[in-house]
Design a protein around this motif. Structure first.
Motif, short mmCIF file in Angstrom:
data_model
loop_
_atom_site.label_atom_id
_atom_site.label_comp_id
_atom_site.label_asym_id
_atom_site.label_seq_id
_atom_site.Cartn_x
_atom_site.Cartn_y
_atom_site.Cartn_z
N LEU A 255 0.76 -1.28 0.05
CA LEU A 255 0.24 0.00 -0.11
C LEU A 255 0.68 1.08 -0.02
N GLN A 256 2.41 0.64 0.34
CA GLN A 256 3.35 2.46 0.52
C GLN A 256 3.36 2.60 -0.34
N LYS A 257 3.86 1.43 -1.51
CA LYS A 257 4.24 1.29 -2.48
C LYS A 257 3.23 2.23 -3.68
N LEU A 258 1.94 2.14 -3.26
CA LEU A 258 0.74 2.53 -4.45
C LEU A 258 0.78 3.72 -4.41
N LEU A 259 1.25 4.48 -2.58
CA LEU A 259 0.81 5.22 -2.04
C LEU A 259 2.04 6.46 -3.28
N GLN A 260 2.86 5.86 -3.52
CA GLN A 260 4.40 6.45 -3.75
C GLN A 260 4.24 7.04 -4.96
N LEU A 261 3.40 5.95 -5.76
CA LEU A 261 3.06 5.37 -7.16
C LEU A 261 2.01 7.21 -7.36
N GLY A 262 1.42 7.67 -6.48
CA GLY A 262 0.75 8.21 -6.87
C GLY A 262 -1.21 7.64 -6.91
N VAL A 263 -1.72 6.62 -6.34
CA VAL A 263 -2.24 6.04 -6.09
C VAL A 263 -2.97 6.31 -5.29
N LYS A 264 -4.65 6.73 -5.21
CA LYS A 264 -5.02 7.41 -4.46
C LYS A 264 -6.53 6.77 -4.16
N ASN A 265 -6.73 5.72 -5.38
CA ASN A 265 -7.92 4.89 -4.61
C ASN A 265 -8.04 3.71 -5.60
N MET A 266 -8.28 2.45 -5.01
CA MET A 266 -8.29 0.96 -5.74
C MET A 266 -10.14 0.66 -6.30
N GLU A 267 -10.02 0.09 -7.31
CA GLU A 267 -11.32 -0.41 -7.65
C GLU A 267 -11.39 -0.86 -8.71
N MET A 268 -12.58 -1.77 -9.13
CA MET A 268 -12.38 -2.90 -10.20
C MET A 268 -12.64 -2.98 -11.51
N GLU A 269 -12.75 -1.42 -12.22
CA GLU A 269 -13.34 -0.75 -13.38
C GLU A 269 -12.17 -0.62 -14.31
N ALA A 270 -11.20 0.49 -13.88
CA ALA A 270 -10.98 1.80 -14.64
C ALA A 270 -9.73 1.36 -15.50
N THR A 271 -9.03 0.82 -15.74
CA THR A 271 -8.20 0.59 -16.78
C THR A 271 -9.77 0.24 -18.00
#
Length: 328
Positions: A255-271
């Motif tokens: 989760l900290q890695k995601l934070l460093q990549l600029g990720v602010k949320n997660m879901e299941m359709e975006a890509t």
């Protein structure tokens, strides 16, 4: 080359001059034909469909033989998509209220037995289920519907729920781009046994406009990267599913890695949502409320009344935007 932007809001300092599907930007960026006709209607992207006597939109329970899709949907400008039938019916009620349009809230695709579709004047509200497979089935058939209906310059907006990464629960995240489950900024799809990768960015100008109308609301709205997972539990690094192959420390490192990549949320359709809409030449945005901060836990624990109020927030932003267009 002539600009094809049908601007919703007046350009502000530091905003993008053009939408991503403007002919000026498209021709400079893409190596394929412009996806819209001169009148703003969508071109048919699949030439195999020309060989059909008529096209069956099977999962919507509609077809081009027994339904006059142009008469039914030719005036559509906005499509709002979201997971559940209940939430999209509530979205339809909100749009009817702010646009002052009478509506019977009849599920137009009830005969398909899978999705719910409500029409409020020029706005369609469609449930798409959960996850990429369910969403893309609905989205592909809606894109074909918009083509057959000759809808001009349609805009598709996904209104979802998500888990936040380092943001206050109840905040809304507008996706700037999307990462897949291996942290690549692309949508992956196996076609004829071979994996293909497609870009998955969202329209910068549209996002800027949405952020500007969100300023009037009394909740936080952020622009950031969205992680698209293929699974709700292990795919989103939860430790509360039926299976778990990692430690709490492993989860927090990820989760900290995601934070460093600029990720602010997660879901299941975006890509997939980003890829399909951009490939079709349709402006689109992914607007999701966060139901928890995943840095602090895995389960969605707020009271039902709180969650119900939070889930209305994407519709408030999108509704403000649509209202701006019709007031203009």
């Amino acid at each position: 080359m002539e600009c094809t932007c049908d601007y919703i809001l007046k350009t502000q300092p530091d905003w993008e001059e053009h939408y991503e599907n403007c002919k000026v930007k498209w021709i400079a960026r893409e190596k394929r034909d412009y996806p819209k006709n001169n009148d703003g209607t969508l071109r048919l992207r699949n030439k195999h469909l020309l060989k059909l006597d008529y096209d069956v939109l099977y999962h919507l329970g509609l077809d081009t033989k027994t339904h006059d899709l142009q008469a039914m949907f030719g005036d559509v400008k906005f499509v709002c998509m979201g997971g559940t039938k209940y939430r999209m019916k509530e979205t339809a009620k909100h749009m009817a209220n702010i646009l002052d349009i009478q509506c019977d809230f009849k599920n137009i695709v009830k005969q398909g037995h899978r999705y719910a579709l409500y029409k409020v004047g020029p706005v369609l509200c469609l449930s798409h289920g959960m996850g990429v497979p369910s969403m893309t089935i609905a989205l592909e058939e809606i894109l074909k519907l918009l083509h057959y209906a000759k809808a001009k310059d349609p805009i598709i907006l996904r209104l979802g729920t998500s888990g936040g990464i380092g943001v206050t629960p109840g905040a809304v995240v507008i996706s700037s781009s999307a990462l897949n489950d291996t942290l690549e900024m692309c949508y992956k799809l196996a076609i004829l046994g071979e994996e293909k990768k497609f870009p998955c960015n969202f329209d910068k100008r549209l996002n800027q406009e949405l952020l500007s109308v969100a300023d009037s609301e009394d909740f936080e709205t952020h622009l950031g990267v969205t992680l698209c997972a293929n699974d709700f539990y292990r795919g989103e690094a939860r430790t509360d599913g039926a299976f778990c192959d990692y430690t709490e420390a492993d989860k927090q490192t990820y989760l900290q890695k995601l934070l460093q990549l600029g990720v602010k949320n997660m879901e299941m359709e975006a890509t997939a949502f980003a890829h399909f809409t951009s490939a079709a030449g349709v402006r689109a945005a992914d607007v999701c409320v966060t139901l928890l901060d995943r840095l602090l836990g895995d389960q969605v624990t707020p009271e039902k009344e709180v969650l119900t109020e939070w889930q209305k927030r994407p519709a408030k932003i999108v509704g403000n935007y649509i209202l701006k267009y019709y007031n203009k």
